[in-house]
Write a protein that holds these residues in place. Structure first.
Motif, mmCIF file in Angstrom:
data_model
loop_
_atom_site.group_PDB
_atom_site.id
_atom_site.type_symbol
_atom_site.label_atom_id
_atom_site.label_comp_id
_atom_site.label_asym_id
_atom_site.label_seq_id
_atom_site.Cartn_x
_atom_site.Cartn_y
_atom_site.Cartn_z
ATOM 1 N N GLN A 1 0.806 -1.221 0.000
ATOM 2 C CA GLN A 1 0.000 0.000 0.000
ATOM 3 C C GLN A 1 0.840 1.273 0.000
ATOM 4 O O GLN A 1 0.301 2.365 -0.103
ATOM 5 N N GLY A 2 2.159 1.150 0.136
ATOM 6 C CA GLY A 2 3.009 2.337 0.241
ATOM 7 C C GLY A 2 3.360 2.932 -1.110
ATOM 8 O O GLY A 2 2.872 2.507 -2.165
ATOM 9 N N ALA A 3 4.255 3.919 -1.059
ATOM 10 C CA ALA A 3 4.685 4.606 -2.281
ATOM 11 C C ALA A 3 5.579 3.696 -3.112
ATOM 12 O O ALA A 3 6.269 2.819 -2.583
ATOM 13 N N ARG A 4 5.567 3.925 -4.413
ATOM 14 C CA ARG A 4 6.435 3.178 -5.318
ATOM 15 C C ARG A 4 7.884 3.608 -5.080
ATOM 16 O O ARG A 4 8.168 4.816 -5.006
ATOM 17 N N PRO A 5 8.817 2.664 -4.955
ATOM 18 C CA PRO A 5 10.218 3.056 -4.744
ATOM 19 C C PRO A 5 10.764 3.810 -5.940
ATOM 20 O O PRO A 5 10.482 3.481 -7.095
ATOM 21 N N ALA A 6 11.569 4.848 -5.649
ATOM 22 C CA ALA A 6 12.113 5.681 -6.723
ATOM 23 C C ALA A 6 13.449 5.161 -7.223
ATOM 24 O O ALA A 6 13.868 5.493 -8.337
ATOM 25 N N SER A 7 14.140 4.370 -6.412
ATOM 26 C CA SER A 7 15.447 3.841 -6.798
ATOM 27 C C SER A 7 15.609 2.464 -6.184
ATOM 28 O O SER A 7 14.821 2.051 -5.325
ATOM 29 N N ARG A 8 16.650 1.726 -6.647
ATOM 30 C CA ARG A 8 16.919 0.377 -6.154
ATOM 31 C C ARG A 8 15.620 -0.422 -6.111
ATOM 32 O O ARG A 8 15.258 -1.041 -5.118
ATOM 33 N N ILE A 9 14.915 -0.408 -7.241
ATOM 34 C CA ILE A 9 13.552 -0.940 -7.279
ATOM 35 C C ILE A 9 13.519 -2.419 -6.917
ATOM 36 O O ILE A 9 12.704 -2.849 -6.088
ATOM 37 N N GLN A 10 14.394 -3.228 -7.521
ATOM 38 C CA GLN A 10 14.349 -4.662 -7.244
ATOM 39 C C GLN A 10 14.692 -4.977 -5.797
ATOM 40 O O GLN A 10 14.037 -5.812 -5.161
ATOM 41 N N GLU A 11 15.737 -4.309 -5.272
ATOM 42 C CA GLU A 11 16.112 -4.566 -3.875
ATOM 43 C C GLU A 11 15.011 -4.146 -2.908
ATOM 44 O O GLU A 11 14.682 -4.865 -1.960
ATOM 45 N N THR A 12 14.430 -2.954 -3.155
ATOM 46 C CA THR A 12 13.373 -2.474 -2.269
ATOM 47 C C THR A 12 12.129 -3.349 -2.371
ATOM 48 O O THR A 12 11.480 -3.654 -1.362
ATOM 49 N N ALA A 13 11.797 -3.774 -3.589
ATOM 50 C CA ALA A 13 10.634 -4.652 -3.765
ATOM 51 C C ALA A 13 10.841 -5.967 -3.036
ATOM 52 O O ALA A 13 9.900 -6.518 -2.443
ATOM 53 N N ARG A 14 12.064 -6.494 -3.076
ATOM 54 C CA ARG A 14 12.352 -7.738 -2.355
ATOM 55 C C ARG A 14 12.163 -7.552 -0.853
ATOM 56 O O ARG A 14 11.588 -8.405 -0.174
ATOM 57 N N HIS A 15 12.622 -6.440 -0.333
ATOM 58 C CA HIS A 15 12.449 -6.148 1.087
ATOM 59 C C HIS A 15 10.971 -6.061 1.447
ATOM 60 O O HIS A 15 10.519 -6.646 2.444
ATOM 61 N N ILE A 16 10.197 -5.341 0.630
ATOM 62 C CA ILE A 16 8.751 -5.221 0.875
ATOM 63 C C ILE A 16 8.091 -6.596 0.824
ATOM 64 O O ILE A 16 7.224 -6.926 1.658
ATOM 65 N N ARG A 17 8.501 -7.420 -0.153
ATOM 66 C CA ARG A 17 7.909 -8.745 -0.304
ATOM 67 C C ARG A 17 8.110 -9.578 0.962
ATOM 68 O O ARG A 17 7.168 -10.185 1.473
ATOM 69 N N TYR A 18 9.329 -9.594 1.481
ATOM 70 C CA TYR A 18 9.582 -10.389 2.680
ATOM 71 C C TYR A 18 8.800 -9.853 3.874
ATOM 72 O O TYR A 18 8.289 -10.616 4.698
ATOM 73 N N GLU A 19 8.720 -8.545 3.984
ATOM 74 C CA GLU A 19 7.952 -7.957 5.087
ATOM 75 C C GLU A 19 6.499 -8.435 5.059
ATOM 76 O O GLU A 19 5.940 -8.847 6.082
ATOM 77 N N LEU A 20 5.888 -8.373 3.882
ATOM 78 C CA LEU A 20 4.487 -8.770 3.760
ATOM 79 C C LEU A 20 4.308 -10.268 3.988
ATOM 80 O O LEU A 20 3.359 -10.697 4.663
ATOM 81 N N LEU A 21 5.203 -11.065 3.425
ATOM 82 C CA LEU A 21 5.097 -12.518 3.573
ATOM 83 C C LEU A 21 5.263 -12.943 5.027
ATOM 84 O O LEU A 21 4.484 -13.758 5.545
ATOM 85 N N VAL A 22 6.282 -12.406 5.694
ATOM 86 C CA VAL A 22 6.527 -12.775 7.090
ATOM 87 C C VAL A 22 5.369 -12.333 7.970
ATOM 88 O O VAL A 22 4.922 -13.073 8.860
ATOM 89 N N ALA A 23 4.852 -11.122 7.724
ATOM 90 C CA ALA A 23 3.722 -10.641 8.524
ATOM 91 C C ALA A 23 2.492 -11.527 8.333
ATOM 92 O O ALA A 23 1.776 -11.838 9.300
ATOM 93 N N ALA A 24 2.224 -11.950 7.090
ATOM 94 C CA ALA A 24 1.068 -12.817 6.835
ATOM 95 C C ALA A 24 1.220 -14.155 7.547
ATOM 96 O O ALA A 24 0.261 -14.682 8.124
ATOM 97 N N CYS A 25 2.433 -14.722 7.516
ATOM 98 C CA CYS A 25 2.661 -15.993 8.209
ATOM 99 C C CYS A 25 2.480 -15.842 9.713
ATOM 100 O O CYS A 25 1.881 -16.696 10.371
#
Length: 441
Positions: free
Chosen positions: A108-132
Motif C-alpha cells: 500500500q506504500g509509495a512506489r520506490p524511486a530507486s533500487r527498485i528490485q532490492e526495495t521490492a524484495r524487502h517489501i515482499r519479505y515484510e508482507l510474507l513474514v507478517a502474513a505468516c
C-alpha cells in the motif's frame, strides 16, 4: 551445499537429455533436510505465478497433503505494474481449482524511486513474514533454485563480498516469525519448468525478468558458469558456518538484550575478539536494534565506530549509526534506538495486535479509546517509577499507548494509568543477533 547431481538422475531426465519433472521423493528428501516439522504441517509458499514458484506450490501441496497438512499460497502485488493485480487473481484461480488456499498481499506504500528490485524484495519479505505470523504459520517456502543461487554468487563476487556473501542463499533462515526455507536450491530452472508442464499447469512470465536494466537479468541472459560458482559457494558456506558459530558464541558471552528493545555490550570483550568476529557482532547488533531499513551499516562505518568506542569513558556522547544510538554506560556499551529514526505512529484498536517500528509486536488491551495510538514514550514519565531500571537514553524509545496527549500505558514496563491494563509488548526485531532463533535474555 548438497550436490547438484540430483537433478541429472535418470528418473528426472527425459530421453534426449531434456530435464524432466522433479521426482516427489527428491523433493521430500530436500524437505527432510530442512526439518523438523510439526505433525500435520501447515506451510506458506511464496507464489509469484512464474513456473518456479508454481512448481514449488504443487510439490509442497503434495508433500503437505501426504502428511495431513496444508499449504497457503501467498502472492505479493507490489503495485509496480498495472497488470499485477489481474495476474495475482489469476494465480488464485489456478491454485483454487486444485484445492490450494491462496491470498494476495498488496503493498500500500509509495512506489520506490530507486533500487527498485532490492526495495521490492524487502517489501515482499515484510508482507510474507507478517502474513505468516498472523496465521501462526511456522514455515515459509521460497522458490529460489540452482540457477538463482549461481546468479546470486556471481553478483556478490562482482560486489567484492566475503565468505558470508559468496556462500549464497541459505537453505533455511530464522526470522522473528516463520522459518524461511528454500528446498529447491539444488534444482535447475529447466526442471521446475518441466514440472509445471508435466502437470498441465499454466504459469506467468514477468516482463521484468527480461529487462536488461537489471544486473541479474544481464547475467542470466549472458550465462554464468554455475558449476564453478556453486563449488566456490560451497567452500564459502563452510567458512561462513565457522564464522556464524564464532559469532553466536561471542553474542552469548558479551551481549545482554533487554525486552525493552536495547542492548548492553561488553566493549572490552569485543576488543579481544578476532577483528572479523567483533565487527560482525557489532554490525548485527546495530541491525537488530535499529531494525528500520533493508540495508545494514557499511563495514567501514562499523569499523570506525568500533575504533572510537575503545576510547570512550563515562559521560561521553557516543555516536549514532544505522538508526541506533551507541554510548558508554556503566562500564559497557549501550546500544539503543535513535529517537529520530523511529518509525511512524501506529493506530491501535482495542484488543488488537499491531507491529511498531519493525521491532515490537504489541497486544493492545481491551477497553482503550478508539483514538489510541502507539508512539514513543519520549520525555513522558510514568508516575510509578516503572521505567527506573531502563537506561536514561533508552527510555524515550519505549513503545507507549497514547490517546491524544494523554499517556495511557507503557506495555514493556507493565504500567497503565487506567484500569484496562498495560497490554503486552514483545521485542521481536526483523533480524536475530547471531542468525539463529531470536531470544531476549
Amino acid at each position: 551445499m548438497a550436490s547438484a547431481s540430483v537433478s541429472a538422475s535418470a528418473a528426472d531426465t527425459d530421453r534426449g537429455g531434456v530435464a524432466g519433472p522433479l521426482c516427489p521423493a527428491i523433493f521430500a528428501a530436500a524437505m527432510a533436510r530442512l526439518g523438523p516439522f510439526e505433525p500435520a504441517p501447515r506451510l506458506a509458499v511464496a507464489v509469484s505465478g512464474g513456473p518456479d514458484s508454481m512448481a514449488l506450490a504443487l510439490l509442497a501441496d503434495d508433500w503437505a497433503r501426504a502428511r495431513d497438512g496444508a499449504v497457503l499460497a501467498l502472492t505479493v502485488d507490489h503495485a509496480l505494474r498495472p497488470e499485477a493485480a489481474t495476474e495475482a487473481a489469476m494465480v488464485g484461480r489456478w491454485l483454487g481449482a486444485i484445492g490450494i488456499e491462496h491470498r494476495t498481499l498488496r503493498h500500500q506504500g509509495a512506489r520506490p524511486a530507486s533500487r527498485i528490485q532490492e526495495t521490492a524484495r524487502h517489501i515482499r519479505y515484510e508482507l510474507l513474514v507478517a502474513a505468516c505470523s498472523a496465521e501462526g504459520i511456522l514455515h515459509l517456502l521460497l522458490a529460489h533454485h540452482r540457477d538463482d543461487q549461481a546468479e546470486t554468487v556471481a553478483l556478490r563476487l562482482a560486489a567484492g563480498s566475503g565468505d558470508g556473501g559468496l556462500a549464497g542463499m541459505a537453505g533455511q533462515r530464522e526470522t522473528a516469525g516463520p522459518r524461511l526455507l528454500r528446498p529447491l536450491l539444488d534444482v535447475p530452472r529447466d526442471q521446475l519448468a518441466a514440472t509445471v508442464r508435466a502437470r498441465g499447469q499454466p504459469s506467468i512470465t514477468d516482463p521484468s525478468n527480461a529487462d536488461r536494466r537489471y544486473q541479474r537479468v544481464r547475467l542470466r541472459q549472458d550465462g554464468v558458469d554455475a558449476d564453478e560458482l556453486l563449488a566456490r559457494a560451497g567452500k564459502a558456506a563452510a567458512a561462513r558456518g565457522e564464522a556464524e558459530h564464532a559469532l553466536a558464541a561471542a553474542a552469548a558471552e558479551l551481549v545482554w538484550v533487554a525486552p525493552e528493545g536495547y542492548a548492553l555490550l561488553d566493549g572490552a570483550g569485543m576488543a579481544r575478539l578476532p577483528s572479523n568476529v567483533g565487527l560482525a557482532l557489532l554490525a548485527n547488533l546495530l541491525r537488530m536494534i535499529g531494525s528500520a531499513g533493508p540495508y545494514g551499516p557499511r563495514g567501514e562505518a562499523v569499523a570506525r565506530l568500533a575504533d572510537a568506542s575503545r576510547g570512550w569513558s563515562r559521560g561521553m556522547p557516543g555516536a549514532t549509526l544505522a538508526g541506533c544510538r551507541i554510548l558508554p554506560w556503566r562500564g559497557r556499551i549501550l546500544v539503543c534506538r535513535e529517537p529520530a529514526a523511529i518509525g511512524p505512529d501506529v493506530q491501535a484498536t482495542s484488543g488488537g495486535i499491531v507491529r511498531w517500528d519493525s521491532r515490537f509486536t504489541i497486544a493492545v488491551p481491551p477497553g482503550v479509546p478508539i483514538s489510541c495510538r502507539v508512539s514513543p514514550l519520549g520525555i513522558a514519565r510514568p508516575d510509578s517509577g516503572a521505567i527506573s531500571g531502563v537506561p536514561g537514553p533508552a527510555r524515550p524509545t519505549l513503545p507507549a499507548l497514547w490517546s491524544g496527549d494523554r499517556l495511557l500505558a507503557v506495555p514493556t514496563a507493565g504500567w497503565s494509568r487506567t484500569g484496562h491494563g498495560p497490554g503486552d509488548a514483545v521485542f521481536r526485531p526483523r533480524r536475530a543477533l547471531a542468525g539463529g532463533p531470536f531470544a531476549v535474555v
